[in-house]
Design a protein around this motif. Sequence first.
Motif, PDB file in Angstrom:
ATOM      1  N   THR A 108       0.810  -1.226   0.000  1.00 37.13           N
ATOM      2  CA  THR A 108       0.000   0.000   0.000  1.00 37.13           C
ATOM      3  C   THR A 108       0.841   1.274   0.000  1.00 37.13           C
ATOM      4  O   THR A 108       0.315   2.350  -0.264  1.00 37.13           O
ATOM      5  CB  THR A 108      -0.927   0.082   1.244  1.00 37.13           C
ATOM      6  N   ARG A 125      -6.251  -5.097  -6.541  1.00 35.36           N
ATOM      7  CA  ARG A 125      -5.775  -4.341  -7.711  1.00 35.36           C
ATOM      8  C   ARG A 125      -4.488  -4.919  -8.285  1.00 35.36           C
ATOM      9  O   ARG A 125      -4.372  -5.100  -9.497  1.00 35.36           O
ATOM     10  CB  ARG A 125      -5.517  -2.886  -7.334  1.00 35.36           C
ATOM     11  N   GLN A 150      -7.546  -1.420   3.304  1.00 33.29           N
ATOM     12  CA  GLN A 150      -6.608  -0.887   2.315  1.00 33.29           C
ATOM     13  C   GLN A 150      -5.732  -1.991   1.741  1.00 33.29           C
ATOM     14  O   GLN A 150      -5.485  -2.021   0.534  1.00 33.29           O
ATOM     15  CB  GLN A 150      -5.721   0.193   2.954  1.00 33.29           C
ATOM     16  N   GLU A 172      -7.849  -4.067  -0.645  1.00 34.71           N
ATOM     17  CA  GLU A 172      -8.093  -3.323  -1.886  1.00 34.71           C
ATOM     18  C   GLU A 172      -6.874  -3.351  -2.795  1.00 34.71           C
ATOM     19  O   GLU A 172      -6.988  -3.584  -3.997  1.00 34.71           O
ATOM     20  CB  GLU A 172      -8.484  -1.873  -1.558  1.00 34.71           C
ATOM     21  N   MET A 173      -5.691  -3.114  -2.232  1.00 36.74           N
ATOM     22  CA  MET A 173      -4.478  -3.088  -3.051  1.00 36.74           C
ATOM     23  C   MET A 173      -4.120  -4.482  -3.572  1.00 36.74           C
ATOM     24  O   MET A 173      -3.687  -4.624  -4.711  1.00 36.74           O
ATOM     25  CB  MET A 173      -3.306  -2.484  -2.269  1.00 36.74           C
TER      26      MET A 173
END
Length: 184
Positions: A113, A129, A122, A125-126
């Motif tokens: 992150t 991605r 977080q 989410e990363m």
Amino acid sequence: MRVMGVDPGLTRCGLSMIETGRGRDVVALDVDVVRTAADEPLARRLMAISDTVEHWMDTHLPDVIAIERVFAHQNANTAMGTAQAGGVIALAAAKREIDVHFHTPSEVKAAVTGNGRADKAQVTEMVTRILKLQSKPTPADAADALALAICHCWRAPMIARMAAAEAMAAEQKRKYQAKLKAVR
């Protein structure tokens, strides 16, 4: 390089397998969470984790294992269980002559992150991605295991350079001490 990421725990132990390509490209191959019941005896829980991890190692043939290092925990029982699960996994890897590297939670968070104090949302989410996943890995233990593997892939070149530098320094020290001994 194939990296098995492990977020150790007695109740939930996250496992992941990723493969690194060129640069920072990483591909998720598998992810799972081993669950054990809190009312089971400790030895049985550790055996269940060990059996699953050994199956993963024999099936996926990782080059290296990245395990979250128990850094600090408010609950001593949780920290002990996490350390015991991590130890069982490191032992299984050692029996197969697979390198094991431990990474702190803040190292992992910073790697994926850019913030060593990122929260679980977080990180998840990363990871989603970075790996271009269709959906977020759940539970958080699965996302954490993937984050550990990613962290190791991205840090491996630096770790290798550091090990080479340390080996060179040790060799230079040995030569210097030999020279001093010869002068005396």
